[in-house]
Scaffold this motif. Structure first.
Motif, PDB file in Angstrom:
ATOM      1  N   ILE A 269      38.320  40.126  27.047  1.00  0.00           N
ATOM      2  CA  ILE A 269      37.179  39.027  27.175  1.00  0.00           C
ATOM      3  C   ILE A 269      36.250  38.994  26.060  1.00  0.00           C
ATOM      4  O   ILE A 269      36.127  37.855  25.479  1.00  0.00           O
ATOM      5  CB  ILE A 269      36.527  39.216  28.453  1.00  0.00           C
TER       6      ILE A 269
ATOM      7  N   ASP B 162      25.650  37.680  26.664  1.00  0.00           N
ATOM      8  CA  ASP B 162      25.530  37.054  27.800  1.00  0.00           C
ATOM      9  C   ASP B 162      26.883  37.162  28.821  1.00  0.00           C
ATOM     10  O   ASP B 162      26.795  37.318  30.158  1.00  0.00           O
ATOM     11  CB  ASP B 162      25.496  35.407  27.645  1.00  0.00           C
ATOM     12  N   THR B 163      27.829  37.401  28.072  1.00  0.00           N
ATOM     13  CA  THR B 163      29.357  37.725  28.590  1.00  0.00           C
ATOM     14  C   THR B 163      29.119  39.073  29.223  1.00  0.00           C
ATOM     15  O   THR B 163      29.651  38.953  30.433  1.00  0.00           O
ATOM     16  CB  THR B 163      30.464  37.595  27.590  1.00  0.00           C
TER      17      THR B 163
ATOM     18  N   HIS C 153      34.009  48.785  34.468  1.00  0.00           N
ATOM     19  CA  HIS C 153      35.077  49.342  34.133  1.00  0.00           C
ATOM     20  C   HIS C 153      36.071  49.431  35.455  1.00  0.00           C
ATOM     21  O   HIS C 153      37.155  49.288  35.658  1.00  0.00           O
ATOM     22  CB  HIS C 153      35.073  50.745  33.742  1.00  0.00           C
TER      23      HIS C 153
ATOM     24  N   SER D  52      26.916  38.697  32.578  1.00  0.00           N
ATOM     25  CA  SER D  52      27.618  38.207  33.584  1.00  0.00           C
ATOM     26  C   SER D  52      28.872  39.006  34.357  1.00  0.00           C
ATOM     27  O   SER D  52      28.969  38.836  35.557  1.00  0.00           O
ATOM     28  CB  SER D  52      28.104  36.741  33.264  1.00  0.00           C
ATOM     29  N   LEU D  53      29.392  39.590  33.374  1.00  0.00           N
ATOM     30  CA  LEU D  53      30.452  40.543  34.000  1.00  0.00           C
ATOM     31  C   LEU D  53      29.884  41.421  34.687  1.00  0.00           C
ATOM     32  O   LEU D  53      30.413  42.092  35.842  1.00  0.00           O
ATOM     33  CB  LEU D  53      31.462  41.156  32.769  1.00  0.00           C
TER      34      LEU D  53
ATOM     35  N   ARG E 255      30.969  42.266  43.538  1.00  0.00           N
ATOM     36  CA  ARG E 255      32.238  42.640  43.878  1.00  0.00           C
ATOM     37  C   ARG E 255      32.386  44.250  44.341  1.00  0.00           C
ATOM     38  O   ARG E 255      32.997  44.250  45.592  1.00  0.00           O
ATOM     39  CB  ARG E 255      33.384  42.562  42.982  1.00  0.00           C
TER      40      ARG E 255
ATOM     41  N   TYR F 181      27.130  41.292  36.464  1.00  0.00           N
ATOM     42  CA  TYR F 181      26.616  40.850  37.701  1.00  0.00           C
ATOM     43  C   TYR F 181      27.957  40.741  38.685  1.00  0.00           C
ATOM     44  O   TYR F 181      27.737  40.933  39.690  1.00  0.00           O
ATOM     45  CB  TYR F 181      25.932  39.547  37.245  1.00  0.00           C
ATOM     46  N   GLU F 182      29.123  40.131  38.145  1.00  0.00           N
ATOM     47  CA  GLU F 182      30.330  40.022  38.961  1.00  0.00           C
ATOM     48  C   GLU F 182      30.729  41.309  39.511  1.00  0.00           C
ATOM     49  O   GLU F 182      30.981  41.165  40.600  1.00  0.00           O
ATOM     50  CB  GLU F 182      31.238  39.087  37.974  1.00  0.00           C
TER      51      GLU F 182
ATOM     52  N   VAL G  81      35.846  47.354  38.173  1.00  0.00           N
ATOM     53  CA  VAL G  81      36.304  46.031  38.797  1.00  0.00           C
ATOM     54  C   VAL G  81      37.249  45.496  37.747  1.00  0.00           C
ATOM     55  O   VAL G  81      38.349  44.861  38.006  1.00  0.00           O
ATOM     56  CB  VAL G  81      35.098  45.063  38.970  1.00  0.00           C
ATOM     57  N   PHE G  82      36.930  45.492  36.439  1.00  0.00           N
ATOM     58  CA  PHE G  82      37.723  44.690  35.442  1.00  0.00           C
ATOM     59  C   PHE G  82      38.681  45.468  34.811  1.00  0.00           C
ATOM     60  O   PHE G  82      39.756  44.937  34.489  1.00  0.00           O
ATOM     61  CB  PHE G  82      36.785  43.802  34.587  1.00  0.00           C
TER      62      PHE G  82
END
Lengths: 177, 137
Positions: free
Chosen positions: A55, A66-67, A44, A70-71, A78, A73-74, A46-47
């Motif tokens: 998304i 998986d999405t 929340h 990965s979010l 960040r 992890y990203e 970051v994105f």
């Protein structure tokens, strides 16, 4: 006498953070359990919840886990490195890849010298392997950003050696190899 | 409206102030750059992130955010993490090949006259008739 409806105790982590009712069709609920509040908090931050929701809606349901992974992890990357995020990890891996390819080329050249000095009928085969892999071309296609990143000294700012625990990727990118 | 608004303020349809946090990194001649970042991160999150950084690091931050946003737009499931996974596997493969080559060098250093196929070609390469039987010499 009116009966009091019990408060829902099954709000997902997202709805708890967003302070809203968690509906049975909540897009976040399957992936952000209430016992993992930090997981949603990171994505929340970051994105943003709205972008994460968009998304997730865009991808097939069987790929949403998986999405989310990965979010997360990203987002973690960040938050650890606000300047470069995951791109920092990619640049480090690219650098390591180039060094290893160089080491492998040297080792194979040395092995080829042994074969040349002591012919066994197999000389020359290792020389065929000295060419770069196709991944080198792919990485060039990522654009000049990687080159400028590698040349930039400002990246020395964040140099925790363990900054990216690259063993923690929760899934393997098999399908796209 | 100020014709020299940055791409962010144009996209957000607002006035571009002199101290706009976005304008140094989102010039008006590249609207797609901000559009991509806004789609994945949102203008508010990007503004907060940039404001928390010293000004000499904001260009790199904006560039990396754009790159990550592009990866995520092209691959909504894995984004740039897919590339990380791929690189890790490639590195693992090269490390394995390097270890095998170094082992073979060590063997040949000790047994220079040995007649044998090399270790690497014993793995999946049918083009060799000399196999590693003499490895145990």
């Amino acid at each position: 006498m009116r009966s009091h409806e019990p408060r829902s105790t099954s709000s997902c982590a997202a709805c708890k953070l967003l302070k809203r009712r968690c509906s049975p069709t909540c897009i976040f609920a399957p992936y952000f359990r209430s016992d993992e509040p930090k997981k949603f908090a990171k994505v929340h931050k970051v994105f943003g919840a709205s972008n994460v929701s968009k998304i997730l809606i865009e991808v097939p349901e069987e790929q949403r886990e998986d999405t989310v992974n990965s979010l997360v992890y990203e987002a973690e990357a960040r938050l650890r490195d606000p300047v470069y995020g995951c791109i920092g990890a990619i640049a480090l891996l690219q650098r390591k890849m180039i060094e290893l390819q160089h080491d492998l080329a040297l080792a194979r050249a040395r092995l080829a010298r042994y074969a040349a000095n002591y012919p066994t009928g197999v000389a020359g085969t290792e020389l065929d392997r000295l060419t770069m892999t196709g991944l080198g071309e792919f990485l060039v296609a990522c654009g000049g950003f990687m080159d400028s990143f590698n040349q930039s000294s400002s990246y020395q700012v964040n140099q925790d050696a363990h900054m990216y625990d690259l063993t923690q990727i929760p899934y393997v990118y098999h399908d796209q190899l | 409206m100020n014709p020299s608004r940055c791409a962010a303020c144009r996209y957000l349809r607002r006035r571009c102030p002199p101290d706009c946090i976005f304008s140094p990194y989102f010039p008006p001649n590249n609207p797609q750059r901000f559009a991509s970042i806004h789609r994945i991160y949102g203008a508010s999150n990007v503004a907060k992130l940039l404001q928390r950084l010293p000004s000499h690091l904001r260009t790199q931050a904006a560039d990396s955010l754009y790159l990550e946003a592009q990866y995520r737009i092209e691959d909504p499931v894995y984004g740039c993490v897919g590339l990380i996974s791929l690189l890790q596997q490639q590195i693992h493969d090269i490390e394995r090949q390097l270890a095998m080559t170094q082992a073979e060098i060590a063997f040949r250093a000790r047994h220079p006259q040995a007649v044998e196929g090399n270790l690497l070609n014993n793995v999946g390469n049918p083009s060799f008739s000399n196999q590693a039987s003499s490895w145990f010499m």
